[in-house]
Scaffold this active site. Structure first.
Site, PDB file in Angstrom:
ATOM      1  N   SER A  85       3.614  -2.396  10.148  1.00  0.00           N
ATOM      2  CA  SER A  85       5.072  -2.365  10.299  1.00  0.00           C
ATOM      3  C   SER A  85       5.750  -3.677   9.904  1.00  0.00           C
ATOM      4  O   SER A  85       6.727  -4.089  10.531  1.00  0.00           O
ATOM      5  CB  SER A  85       5.457  -1.943  11.727  1.00  0.00           C
ATOM      6  OG  SER A  85       4.955  -0.644  11.991  1.00  0.00           O
ATOM      7  N   GLY A 105       2.474   2.053  10.651  1.00  0.00           N
ATOM      8  CA  GLY A 105       3.374   3.188  10.511  1.00  0.00           C
ATOM      9  C   GLY A 105       4.049   3.599  11.808  1.00  0.00           C
ATOM     10  O   GLY A 105       4.647   4.665  11.902  1.00  0.00           O
ATOM     11  N   ASN A 110       0.866  -1.177   0.000  1.00  0.00           N
ATOM     12  CA  ASN A 110       0.000   0.000   0.000  1.00  0.00           C
ATOM     13  C   ASN A 110       0.902   1.226   0.000  1.00  0.00           C
ATOM     14  O   ASN A 110       1.513   1.549   1.016  1.00  0.00           O
ATOM     15  CB  ASN A 110      -0.884  -0.021   1.259  1.00  0.00           C
ATOM     16  CG  ASN A 110      -1.670   1.267   1.428  1.00  0.00           C
ATOM     17  OD1 ASN A 110      -1.831   2.035   0.478  1.00  0.00           O
ATOM     18  ND2 ASN A 110      -2.162   1.502   2.635  1.00  0.00           N
ATOM     19  N   HIS A 124      -9.287   0.709   4.805  1.00  0.00           N
ATOM     20  CA  HIS A 124      -8.009   0.939   5.489  1.00  0.00           C
ATOM     21  C   HIS A 124      -8.239   1.849   6.698  1.00  0.00           C
ATOM     22  O   HIS A 124      -9.057   2.768   6.656  1.00  0.00           O
ATOM     23  CB  HIS A 124      -6.996   1.563   4.520  1.00  0.00           C
ATOM     24  CG  HIS A 124      -5.614   1.576   5.068  1.00  0.00           C
ATOM     25  ND1 HIS A 124      -5.180   2.542   5.945  1.00  0.00           N
ATOM     26  CD2 HIS A 124      -4.573   0.720   4.912  1.00  0.00           C
ATOM     27  CE1 HIS A 124      -3.926   2.270   6.288  1.00  0.00           C
ATOM     28  NE2 HIS A 124      -3.537   1.183   5.672  1.00  0.00           N
ATOM     29  N   LYS A 136       0.100   4.277  -0.237  1.00  0.00           N
ATOM     30  CA  LYS A 136      -0.547   5.463   0.353  1.00  0.00           C
ATOM     31  C   LYS A 136      -0.369   6.658  -0.583  1.00  0.00           C
ATOM     32  O   LYS A 136      -0.319   6.473  -1.798  1.00  0.00           O
ATOM     33  CB  LYS A 136       0.002   5.734   1.762  1.00  0.00           C
ATOM     34  CG  LYS A 136       0.056   4.463   2.606  1.00  0.00           C
ATOM     35  CD  LYS A 136       0.243   4.734   4.056  1.00  0.00           C
ATOM     36  CE  LYS A 136       0.491   3.430   4.797  1.00  0.00           C
ATOM     37  NZ  LYS A 136       0.252   3.519   6.209  1.00  0.00           N
ATOM     38  N   GLU A 161      -5.122  -5.457  10.362  1.00  0.00           N
ATOM     39  CA  GLU A 161      -4.139  -4.400  10.585  1.00  0.00           C
ATOM     40  C   GLU A 161      -4.456  -3.697  11.905  1.00  0.00           C
ATOM     41  O   GLU A 161      -5.292  -2.789  11.939  1.00  0.00           O
ATOM     42  CB  GLU A 161      -4.199  -3.385   9.444  1.00  0.00           C
ATOM     43  CG  GLU A 161      -3.870  -3.966   8.102  1.00  0.00           C
ATOM     44  CD  GLU A 161      -3.290  -2.907   7.159  1.00  0.00           C
ATOM     45  OE1 GLU A 161      -2.219  -3.151   6.615  1.00  0.00           O
ATOM     46  OE2 GLU A 161      -3.903  -1.841   7.010  1.00  0.00           O
ATOM     47  N   GLU A 221      -6.642   4.255   7.863  1.00  0.00           N
ATOM     48  CA  GLU A 221      -6.465   5.703   7.628  1.00  0.00           C
ATOM     49  C   GLU A 221      -7.730   6.295   7.026  1.00  0.00           C
ATOM     50  O   GLU A 221      -8.072   7.448   7.292  1.00  0.00           O
ATOM     51  CB  GLU A 221      -5.237   5.951   6.743  1.00  0.00           C
ATOM     52  CG  GLU A 221      -3.955   5.758   7.546  1.00  0.00           C
ATOM     53  CD  GLU A 221      -2.744   5.347   6.734  1.00  0.00           C
ATOM     54  OE1 GLU A 221      -2.761   5.462   5.496  1.00  0.00           O
ATOM     55  OE2 GLU A 221      -1.759   4.894   7.350  1.00  0.00           O
TER      56      GLU A 221
END
Ligand code: PEP
Length: 256
Positions: A214, A174, A10, A96, A12, A168, A98
């Site tokens: 990560s 991140g 991904n 996701h 981003k 996730e 985010e």
């Protein structure tokens, strides 16, 4: 049951069209590509076409990072399933964290995106995962149940082979904090049990569940080596050809 691994990057909001071509050429040059693994890269919308062209007839498949559920109309800023497909995407990521955190994504909108993507034969990576407070409050499994049930409402069993789930944990994305292999495997087993309850044990046994948060070359083998972990959804480390390839190689080693 042996499930084909998926290693997905991904990207981003990273990489222009030129940078997309460069990264894909760099991945190709490293010699890590194989048809034994579903290798997926998700650039921004603007670079989907360039990514698909650069991937050519290699095993790299292209994903969009999001999709809207309507076909067309007055939805400023949105992109429809058929549009991303036309741009070269064979996959799309939905839900996701985010998007949930910053753009108001809910279980209901994840479900609408999933159904719309499946309707045009896109493959879909559905992301689920708990926040740190939820884990600390002992709510991890309840959150995973809610998100999984919400995402799959009204999705027929026949469509399941087009879908991959990515676990996730939000606290690991991140941040450099990875779930331990035990934590990941436990969460994946729980999600698999939920799929069995929603559909059948056979459907659950066939469902591929990726870990994301990560993932990097040094931890990839241990995570992907676990029974219920069928690959990885990688953010930061997917932006470097060497790291992305090292995760593919680590995954293959676990399934040799
Ligand atoms: C992600 O964006 O899906 C992700 C897992 O990011 P990172 O690997 O950087 O934690």
């Amino acid at each position: 049951m042996s499930r084909k691994l998926v290693i997905a990057g991904n990207w981003k909001m990273n990489n222009t069209i030129d940078q997309t071509r460069e990264l894909i050429h760099a991945i190709k040059k490293r010699g890590c590509l194989t048809h034994k693994v579903d290798i997926v890269v998700a650039p921004p919308f603007t670079a989907l076409r360039a990514a698909a062209k650069a991937a050519g007839d290699t095993s790299i498949q292209v994903a969009a990072q999001n999709v809207f559920w309507e076909e067309s109309g007055a939805y400023t800023g949105e992109v429809s399933p058929i549009m991303i497909k036309e741009a070269g995407a064979k996959w799309v990521i939905v839900g996701h964290s985010e998007r949930r955190q910053y753009f108001g994504e809910t279980d209901e909108t994840v479900n609408r995106r999933l159904k719309a993507a499946l309707a045009v034969d896109l493959k879909v990576i559905v992301c689920v995962g708990e926040m740190l407070e939820e884990r600390e409050a002992g709510q991890t499994f309840a959150v995973l149940d809610r998100q999984t049930t919400g995402a799959f409402t009204g999705v027929g069993a026949a469509d399941l082979e087009q879908v991959v789930i990515a676990y996730e944990p939000v606290w690991a994305i991140g941040t450099g904090k990875t779930a331990t292999a035990d934590q990941a495997d436990e969460a994946h087993a729980h999600i698999r049990a939920r799929v069995a309850a929603l559909y059948t044990p056979e459907a659950a046994a066939a469902m591929r569940i990726l870990y994301g948060g990560s993932v990097k070359p040094p931890n990839a083998k241990e995570l992907i080596g676990r029974e219920h972990v069928d690959g990885a959804l990688i953010g930061g480390a997917s932006l470097k050809a060497a790291d992305f390839c090292a995760v593919i190689t680590a995954g293959l080693e676990t399934h040799a």
